[in-house]
Design a protein around this motif. Structure first.
Motif, short mmCIF file in Angstrom:
data_model
loop_
_atom_site.label_atom_id
_atom_site.label_comp_id
_atom_site.label_asym_id
_atom_site.label_seq_id
_atom_site.Cartn_x
_atom_site.Cartn_y
_atom_site.Cartn_z
N HIS A 103 48.36 49.23 50.76
CA HIS A 103 47.97 50.56 50.31
C HIS A 103 48.02 50.66 48.79
CE1 HIS A 103 47.61 54.87 49.93
NE2 HIS A 103 48.81 54.95 49.38
N GLU A 108 41.12 48.67 51.93
CA GLU A 108 40.51 49.67 52.80
C GLU A 108 40.39 49.22 54.25
OE1 GLU A 108 39.75 52.79 52.51
OE2 GLU A 108 40.48 52.86 50.46
N ARG A 164 42.89 55.80 55.02
CA ARG A 164 42.63 54.36 55.10
C ARG A 164 41.95 54.01 56.43
NH1 ARG A 164 42.69 52.74 50.06
NH2 ARG A 164 44.73 52.82 49.03
#
Length: 331
Positions: A103, A108, A164
């Motif tokens: 993160h 992604e 995400r």
């Protein structure tokens, strides 16, 4: 069911955590066969994923675009039963460091690999993804299962809190080249392969198999899982974990007979009912994955035969060579 996902560029930097293990090595092989030119990884001796600073340093150096988390401390019934603190603590640390660092570096697409042991011991069969957290776990591997459940929740949290596009997949029992064939710490199929192989070498009249032989288990060749992982990264984007399996199971007694036949063992198979059986049945409902258009291609018979050949060439012969070398002294 799933948001649209595009195919990954074959120039994408893909970090396979745990790339030297059973699952990770199969994923690396598959990605390279599919034309990915930037697949990266590090052995545990080079990168301890329990170390947050070391994990961050690796991400700084490699800058991965995609992360596949196949790193975990794993083992069979005995190992899980005797070392619950290690299985819980090590796996939580690995997951936390990987997800938090991914993160931080803006990854992604991430695929977290769990295990079918996350589901309740007496879940309705075949087990659907909705069975998660609906009942008590199998006590012989509950520590490992709790760690994996925490990983699923962590992935869902990153989706909800930060947007995400991370996903989780729950494989069934896996086997194949690169497996652990240690009789004390391995899972049932590789343990049986070694037991029957050694039974043939020793010309034993019987081979003892733990448990009653009645529990039913589903198995998936690790090369099929590797293909499913890439398929999911390119076709699945949803917070719900998705099952990955063959959709078929068999009794351990049937598995033992199949393995004995492959190894050429002609003696008796004796079941030691004083040893634990574990979960009575564990068959995954794979309808969601099938509806996406994926299914395995390696049958259990073909998979066991090819895995046995790999074991003979890479494990049994190596051990024989080591024994010969250790027994050769200088006058």
């Amino acid at each position: 069911m799933s948001n649209p996902v595009s195919a990954l560029s074959r120039a994408t930097v893909v970090y396979v955590a745990g790339h030297h293990g059973l699952v990770g090595s199969a994923i690396v092989r598959h990605l390279r066969r599919q034309g990915f030119s930037n697949v990266v990884g590090a052995r545990s001796a080079e990168l301890d994923l329990r170390d947050r600073v070391a994990t961050r340093r690796f991400f700084e150096h490699q800058s991965p675009d995609v992360v596949i988390d196949a790193a975990a401390r794993v083992g069979g019934i005995v190992a899980n039963s005797e070392y619950p603190v290690d299985f819980l603590g090590d796996n939580l640390r690995i997951q936390l460091n990987l997800l938090e660092t991914a993160h931080e570096f803006g990854v992604e697409r991430l695929l977290f690999l769990g295990s079918s042991c996350i589901y309740p011991k007496f879940a309705l069969q075949p087990i659907s993804e909705s069975s998660l957290l609906t009942g008590p776990l199998e006590e012989t591997n509950d520590a490992y299962a709790i760690a994996k459940i925490a990983g699923i929740m962590h992935v869902q949290g990153y989706r909800r809190q930060y947007g995400r596009r991370w996903i989780s997949a729950m494989p069934t029992n896996l086997y194949g080249p690169g497996d652990n064939f240690d009789l004390r710490t391995s899972h049932v199929l590789p343990a049986l392969l070694r037991k029957f192989h050694e039974g043939v070498l020793k010309d034993d009249d019987e081979v003892v198999v733990w448990g009653s032989g009645r529990p039913r288990r589903e198995f998936l060749h690790v090369d099929d899982l590797a293909a499913a992982c890439l398929f999911l990264l390119e076709n699945y984007d949803h917070p719900t974990p998705i099952n990955v399996g063959s959709g078929e199971d068999l009794e351990i007694s049937e598995l033992a007979e199949l393995v004995a036949g492959v190894a050429g063992f002609r003696g008796r198979i004796v079941f030691d009912t004083s040893k634990p059986d574990g979960t009575p049945r564990k068959l995954l409902n794979v309808n969601r994955l099938s509806e996406l258009g994926w299914s395995p291609s390696i049958s259990i018979a073909d998979g066991i035969a090819s895995t046995y050949r790999w074991f003979v060439e890479n494990v049994s012969k190596q051990r024989s060579s080591q024994r010969a070398f250790q027994g050769a002294g200088l006058d």
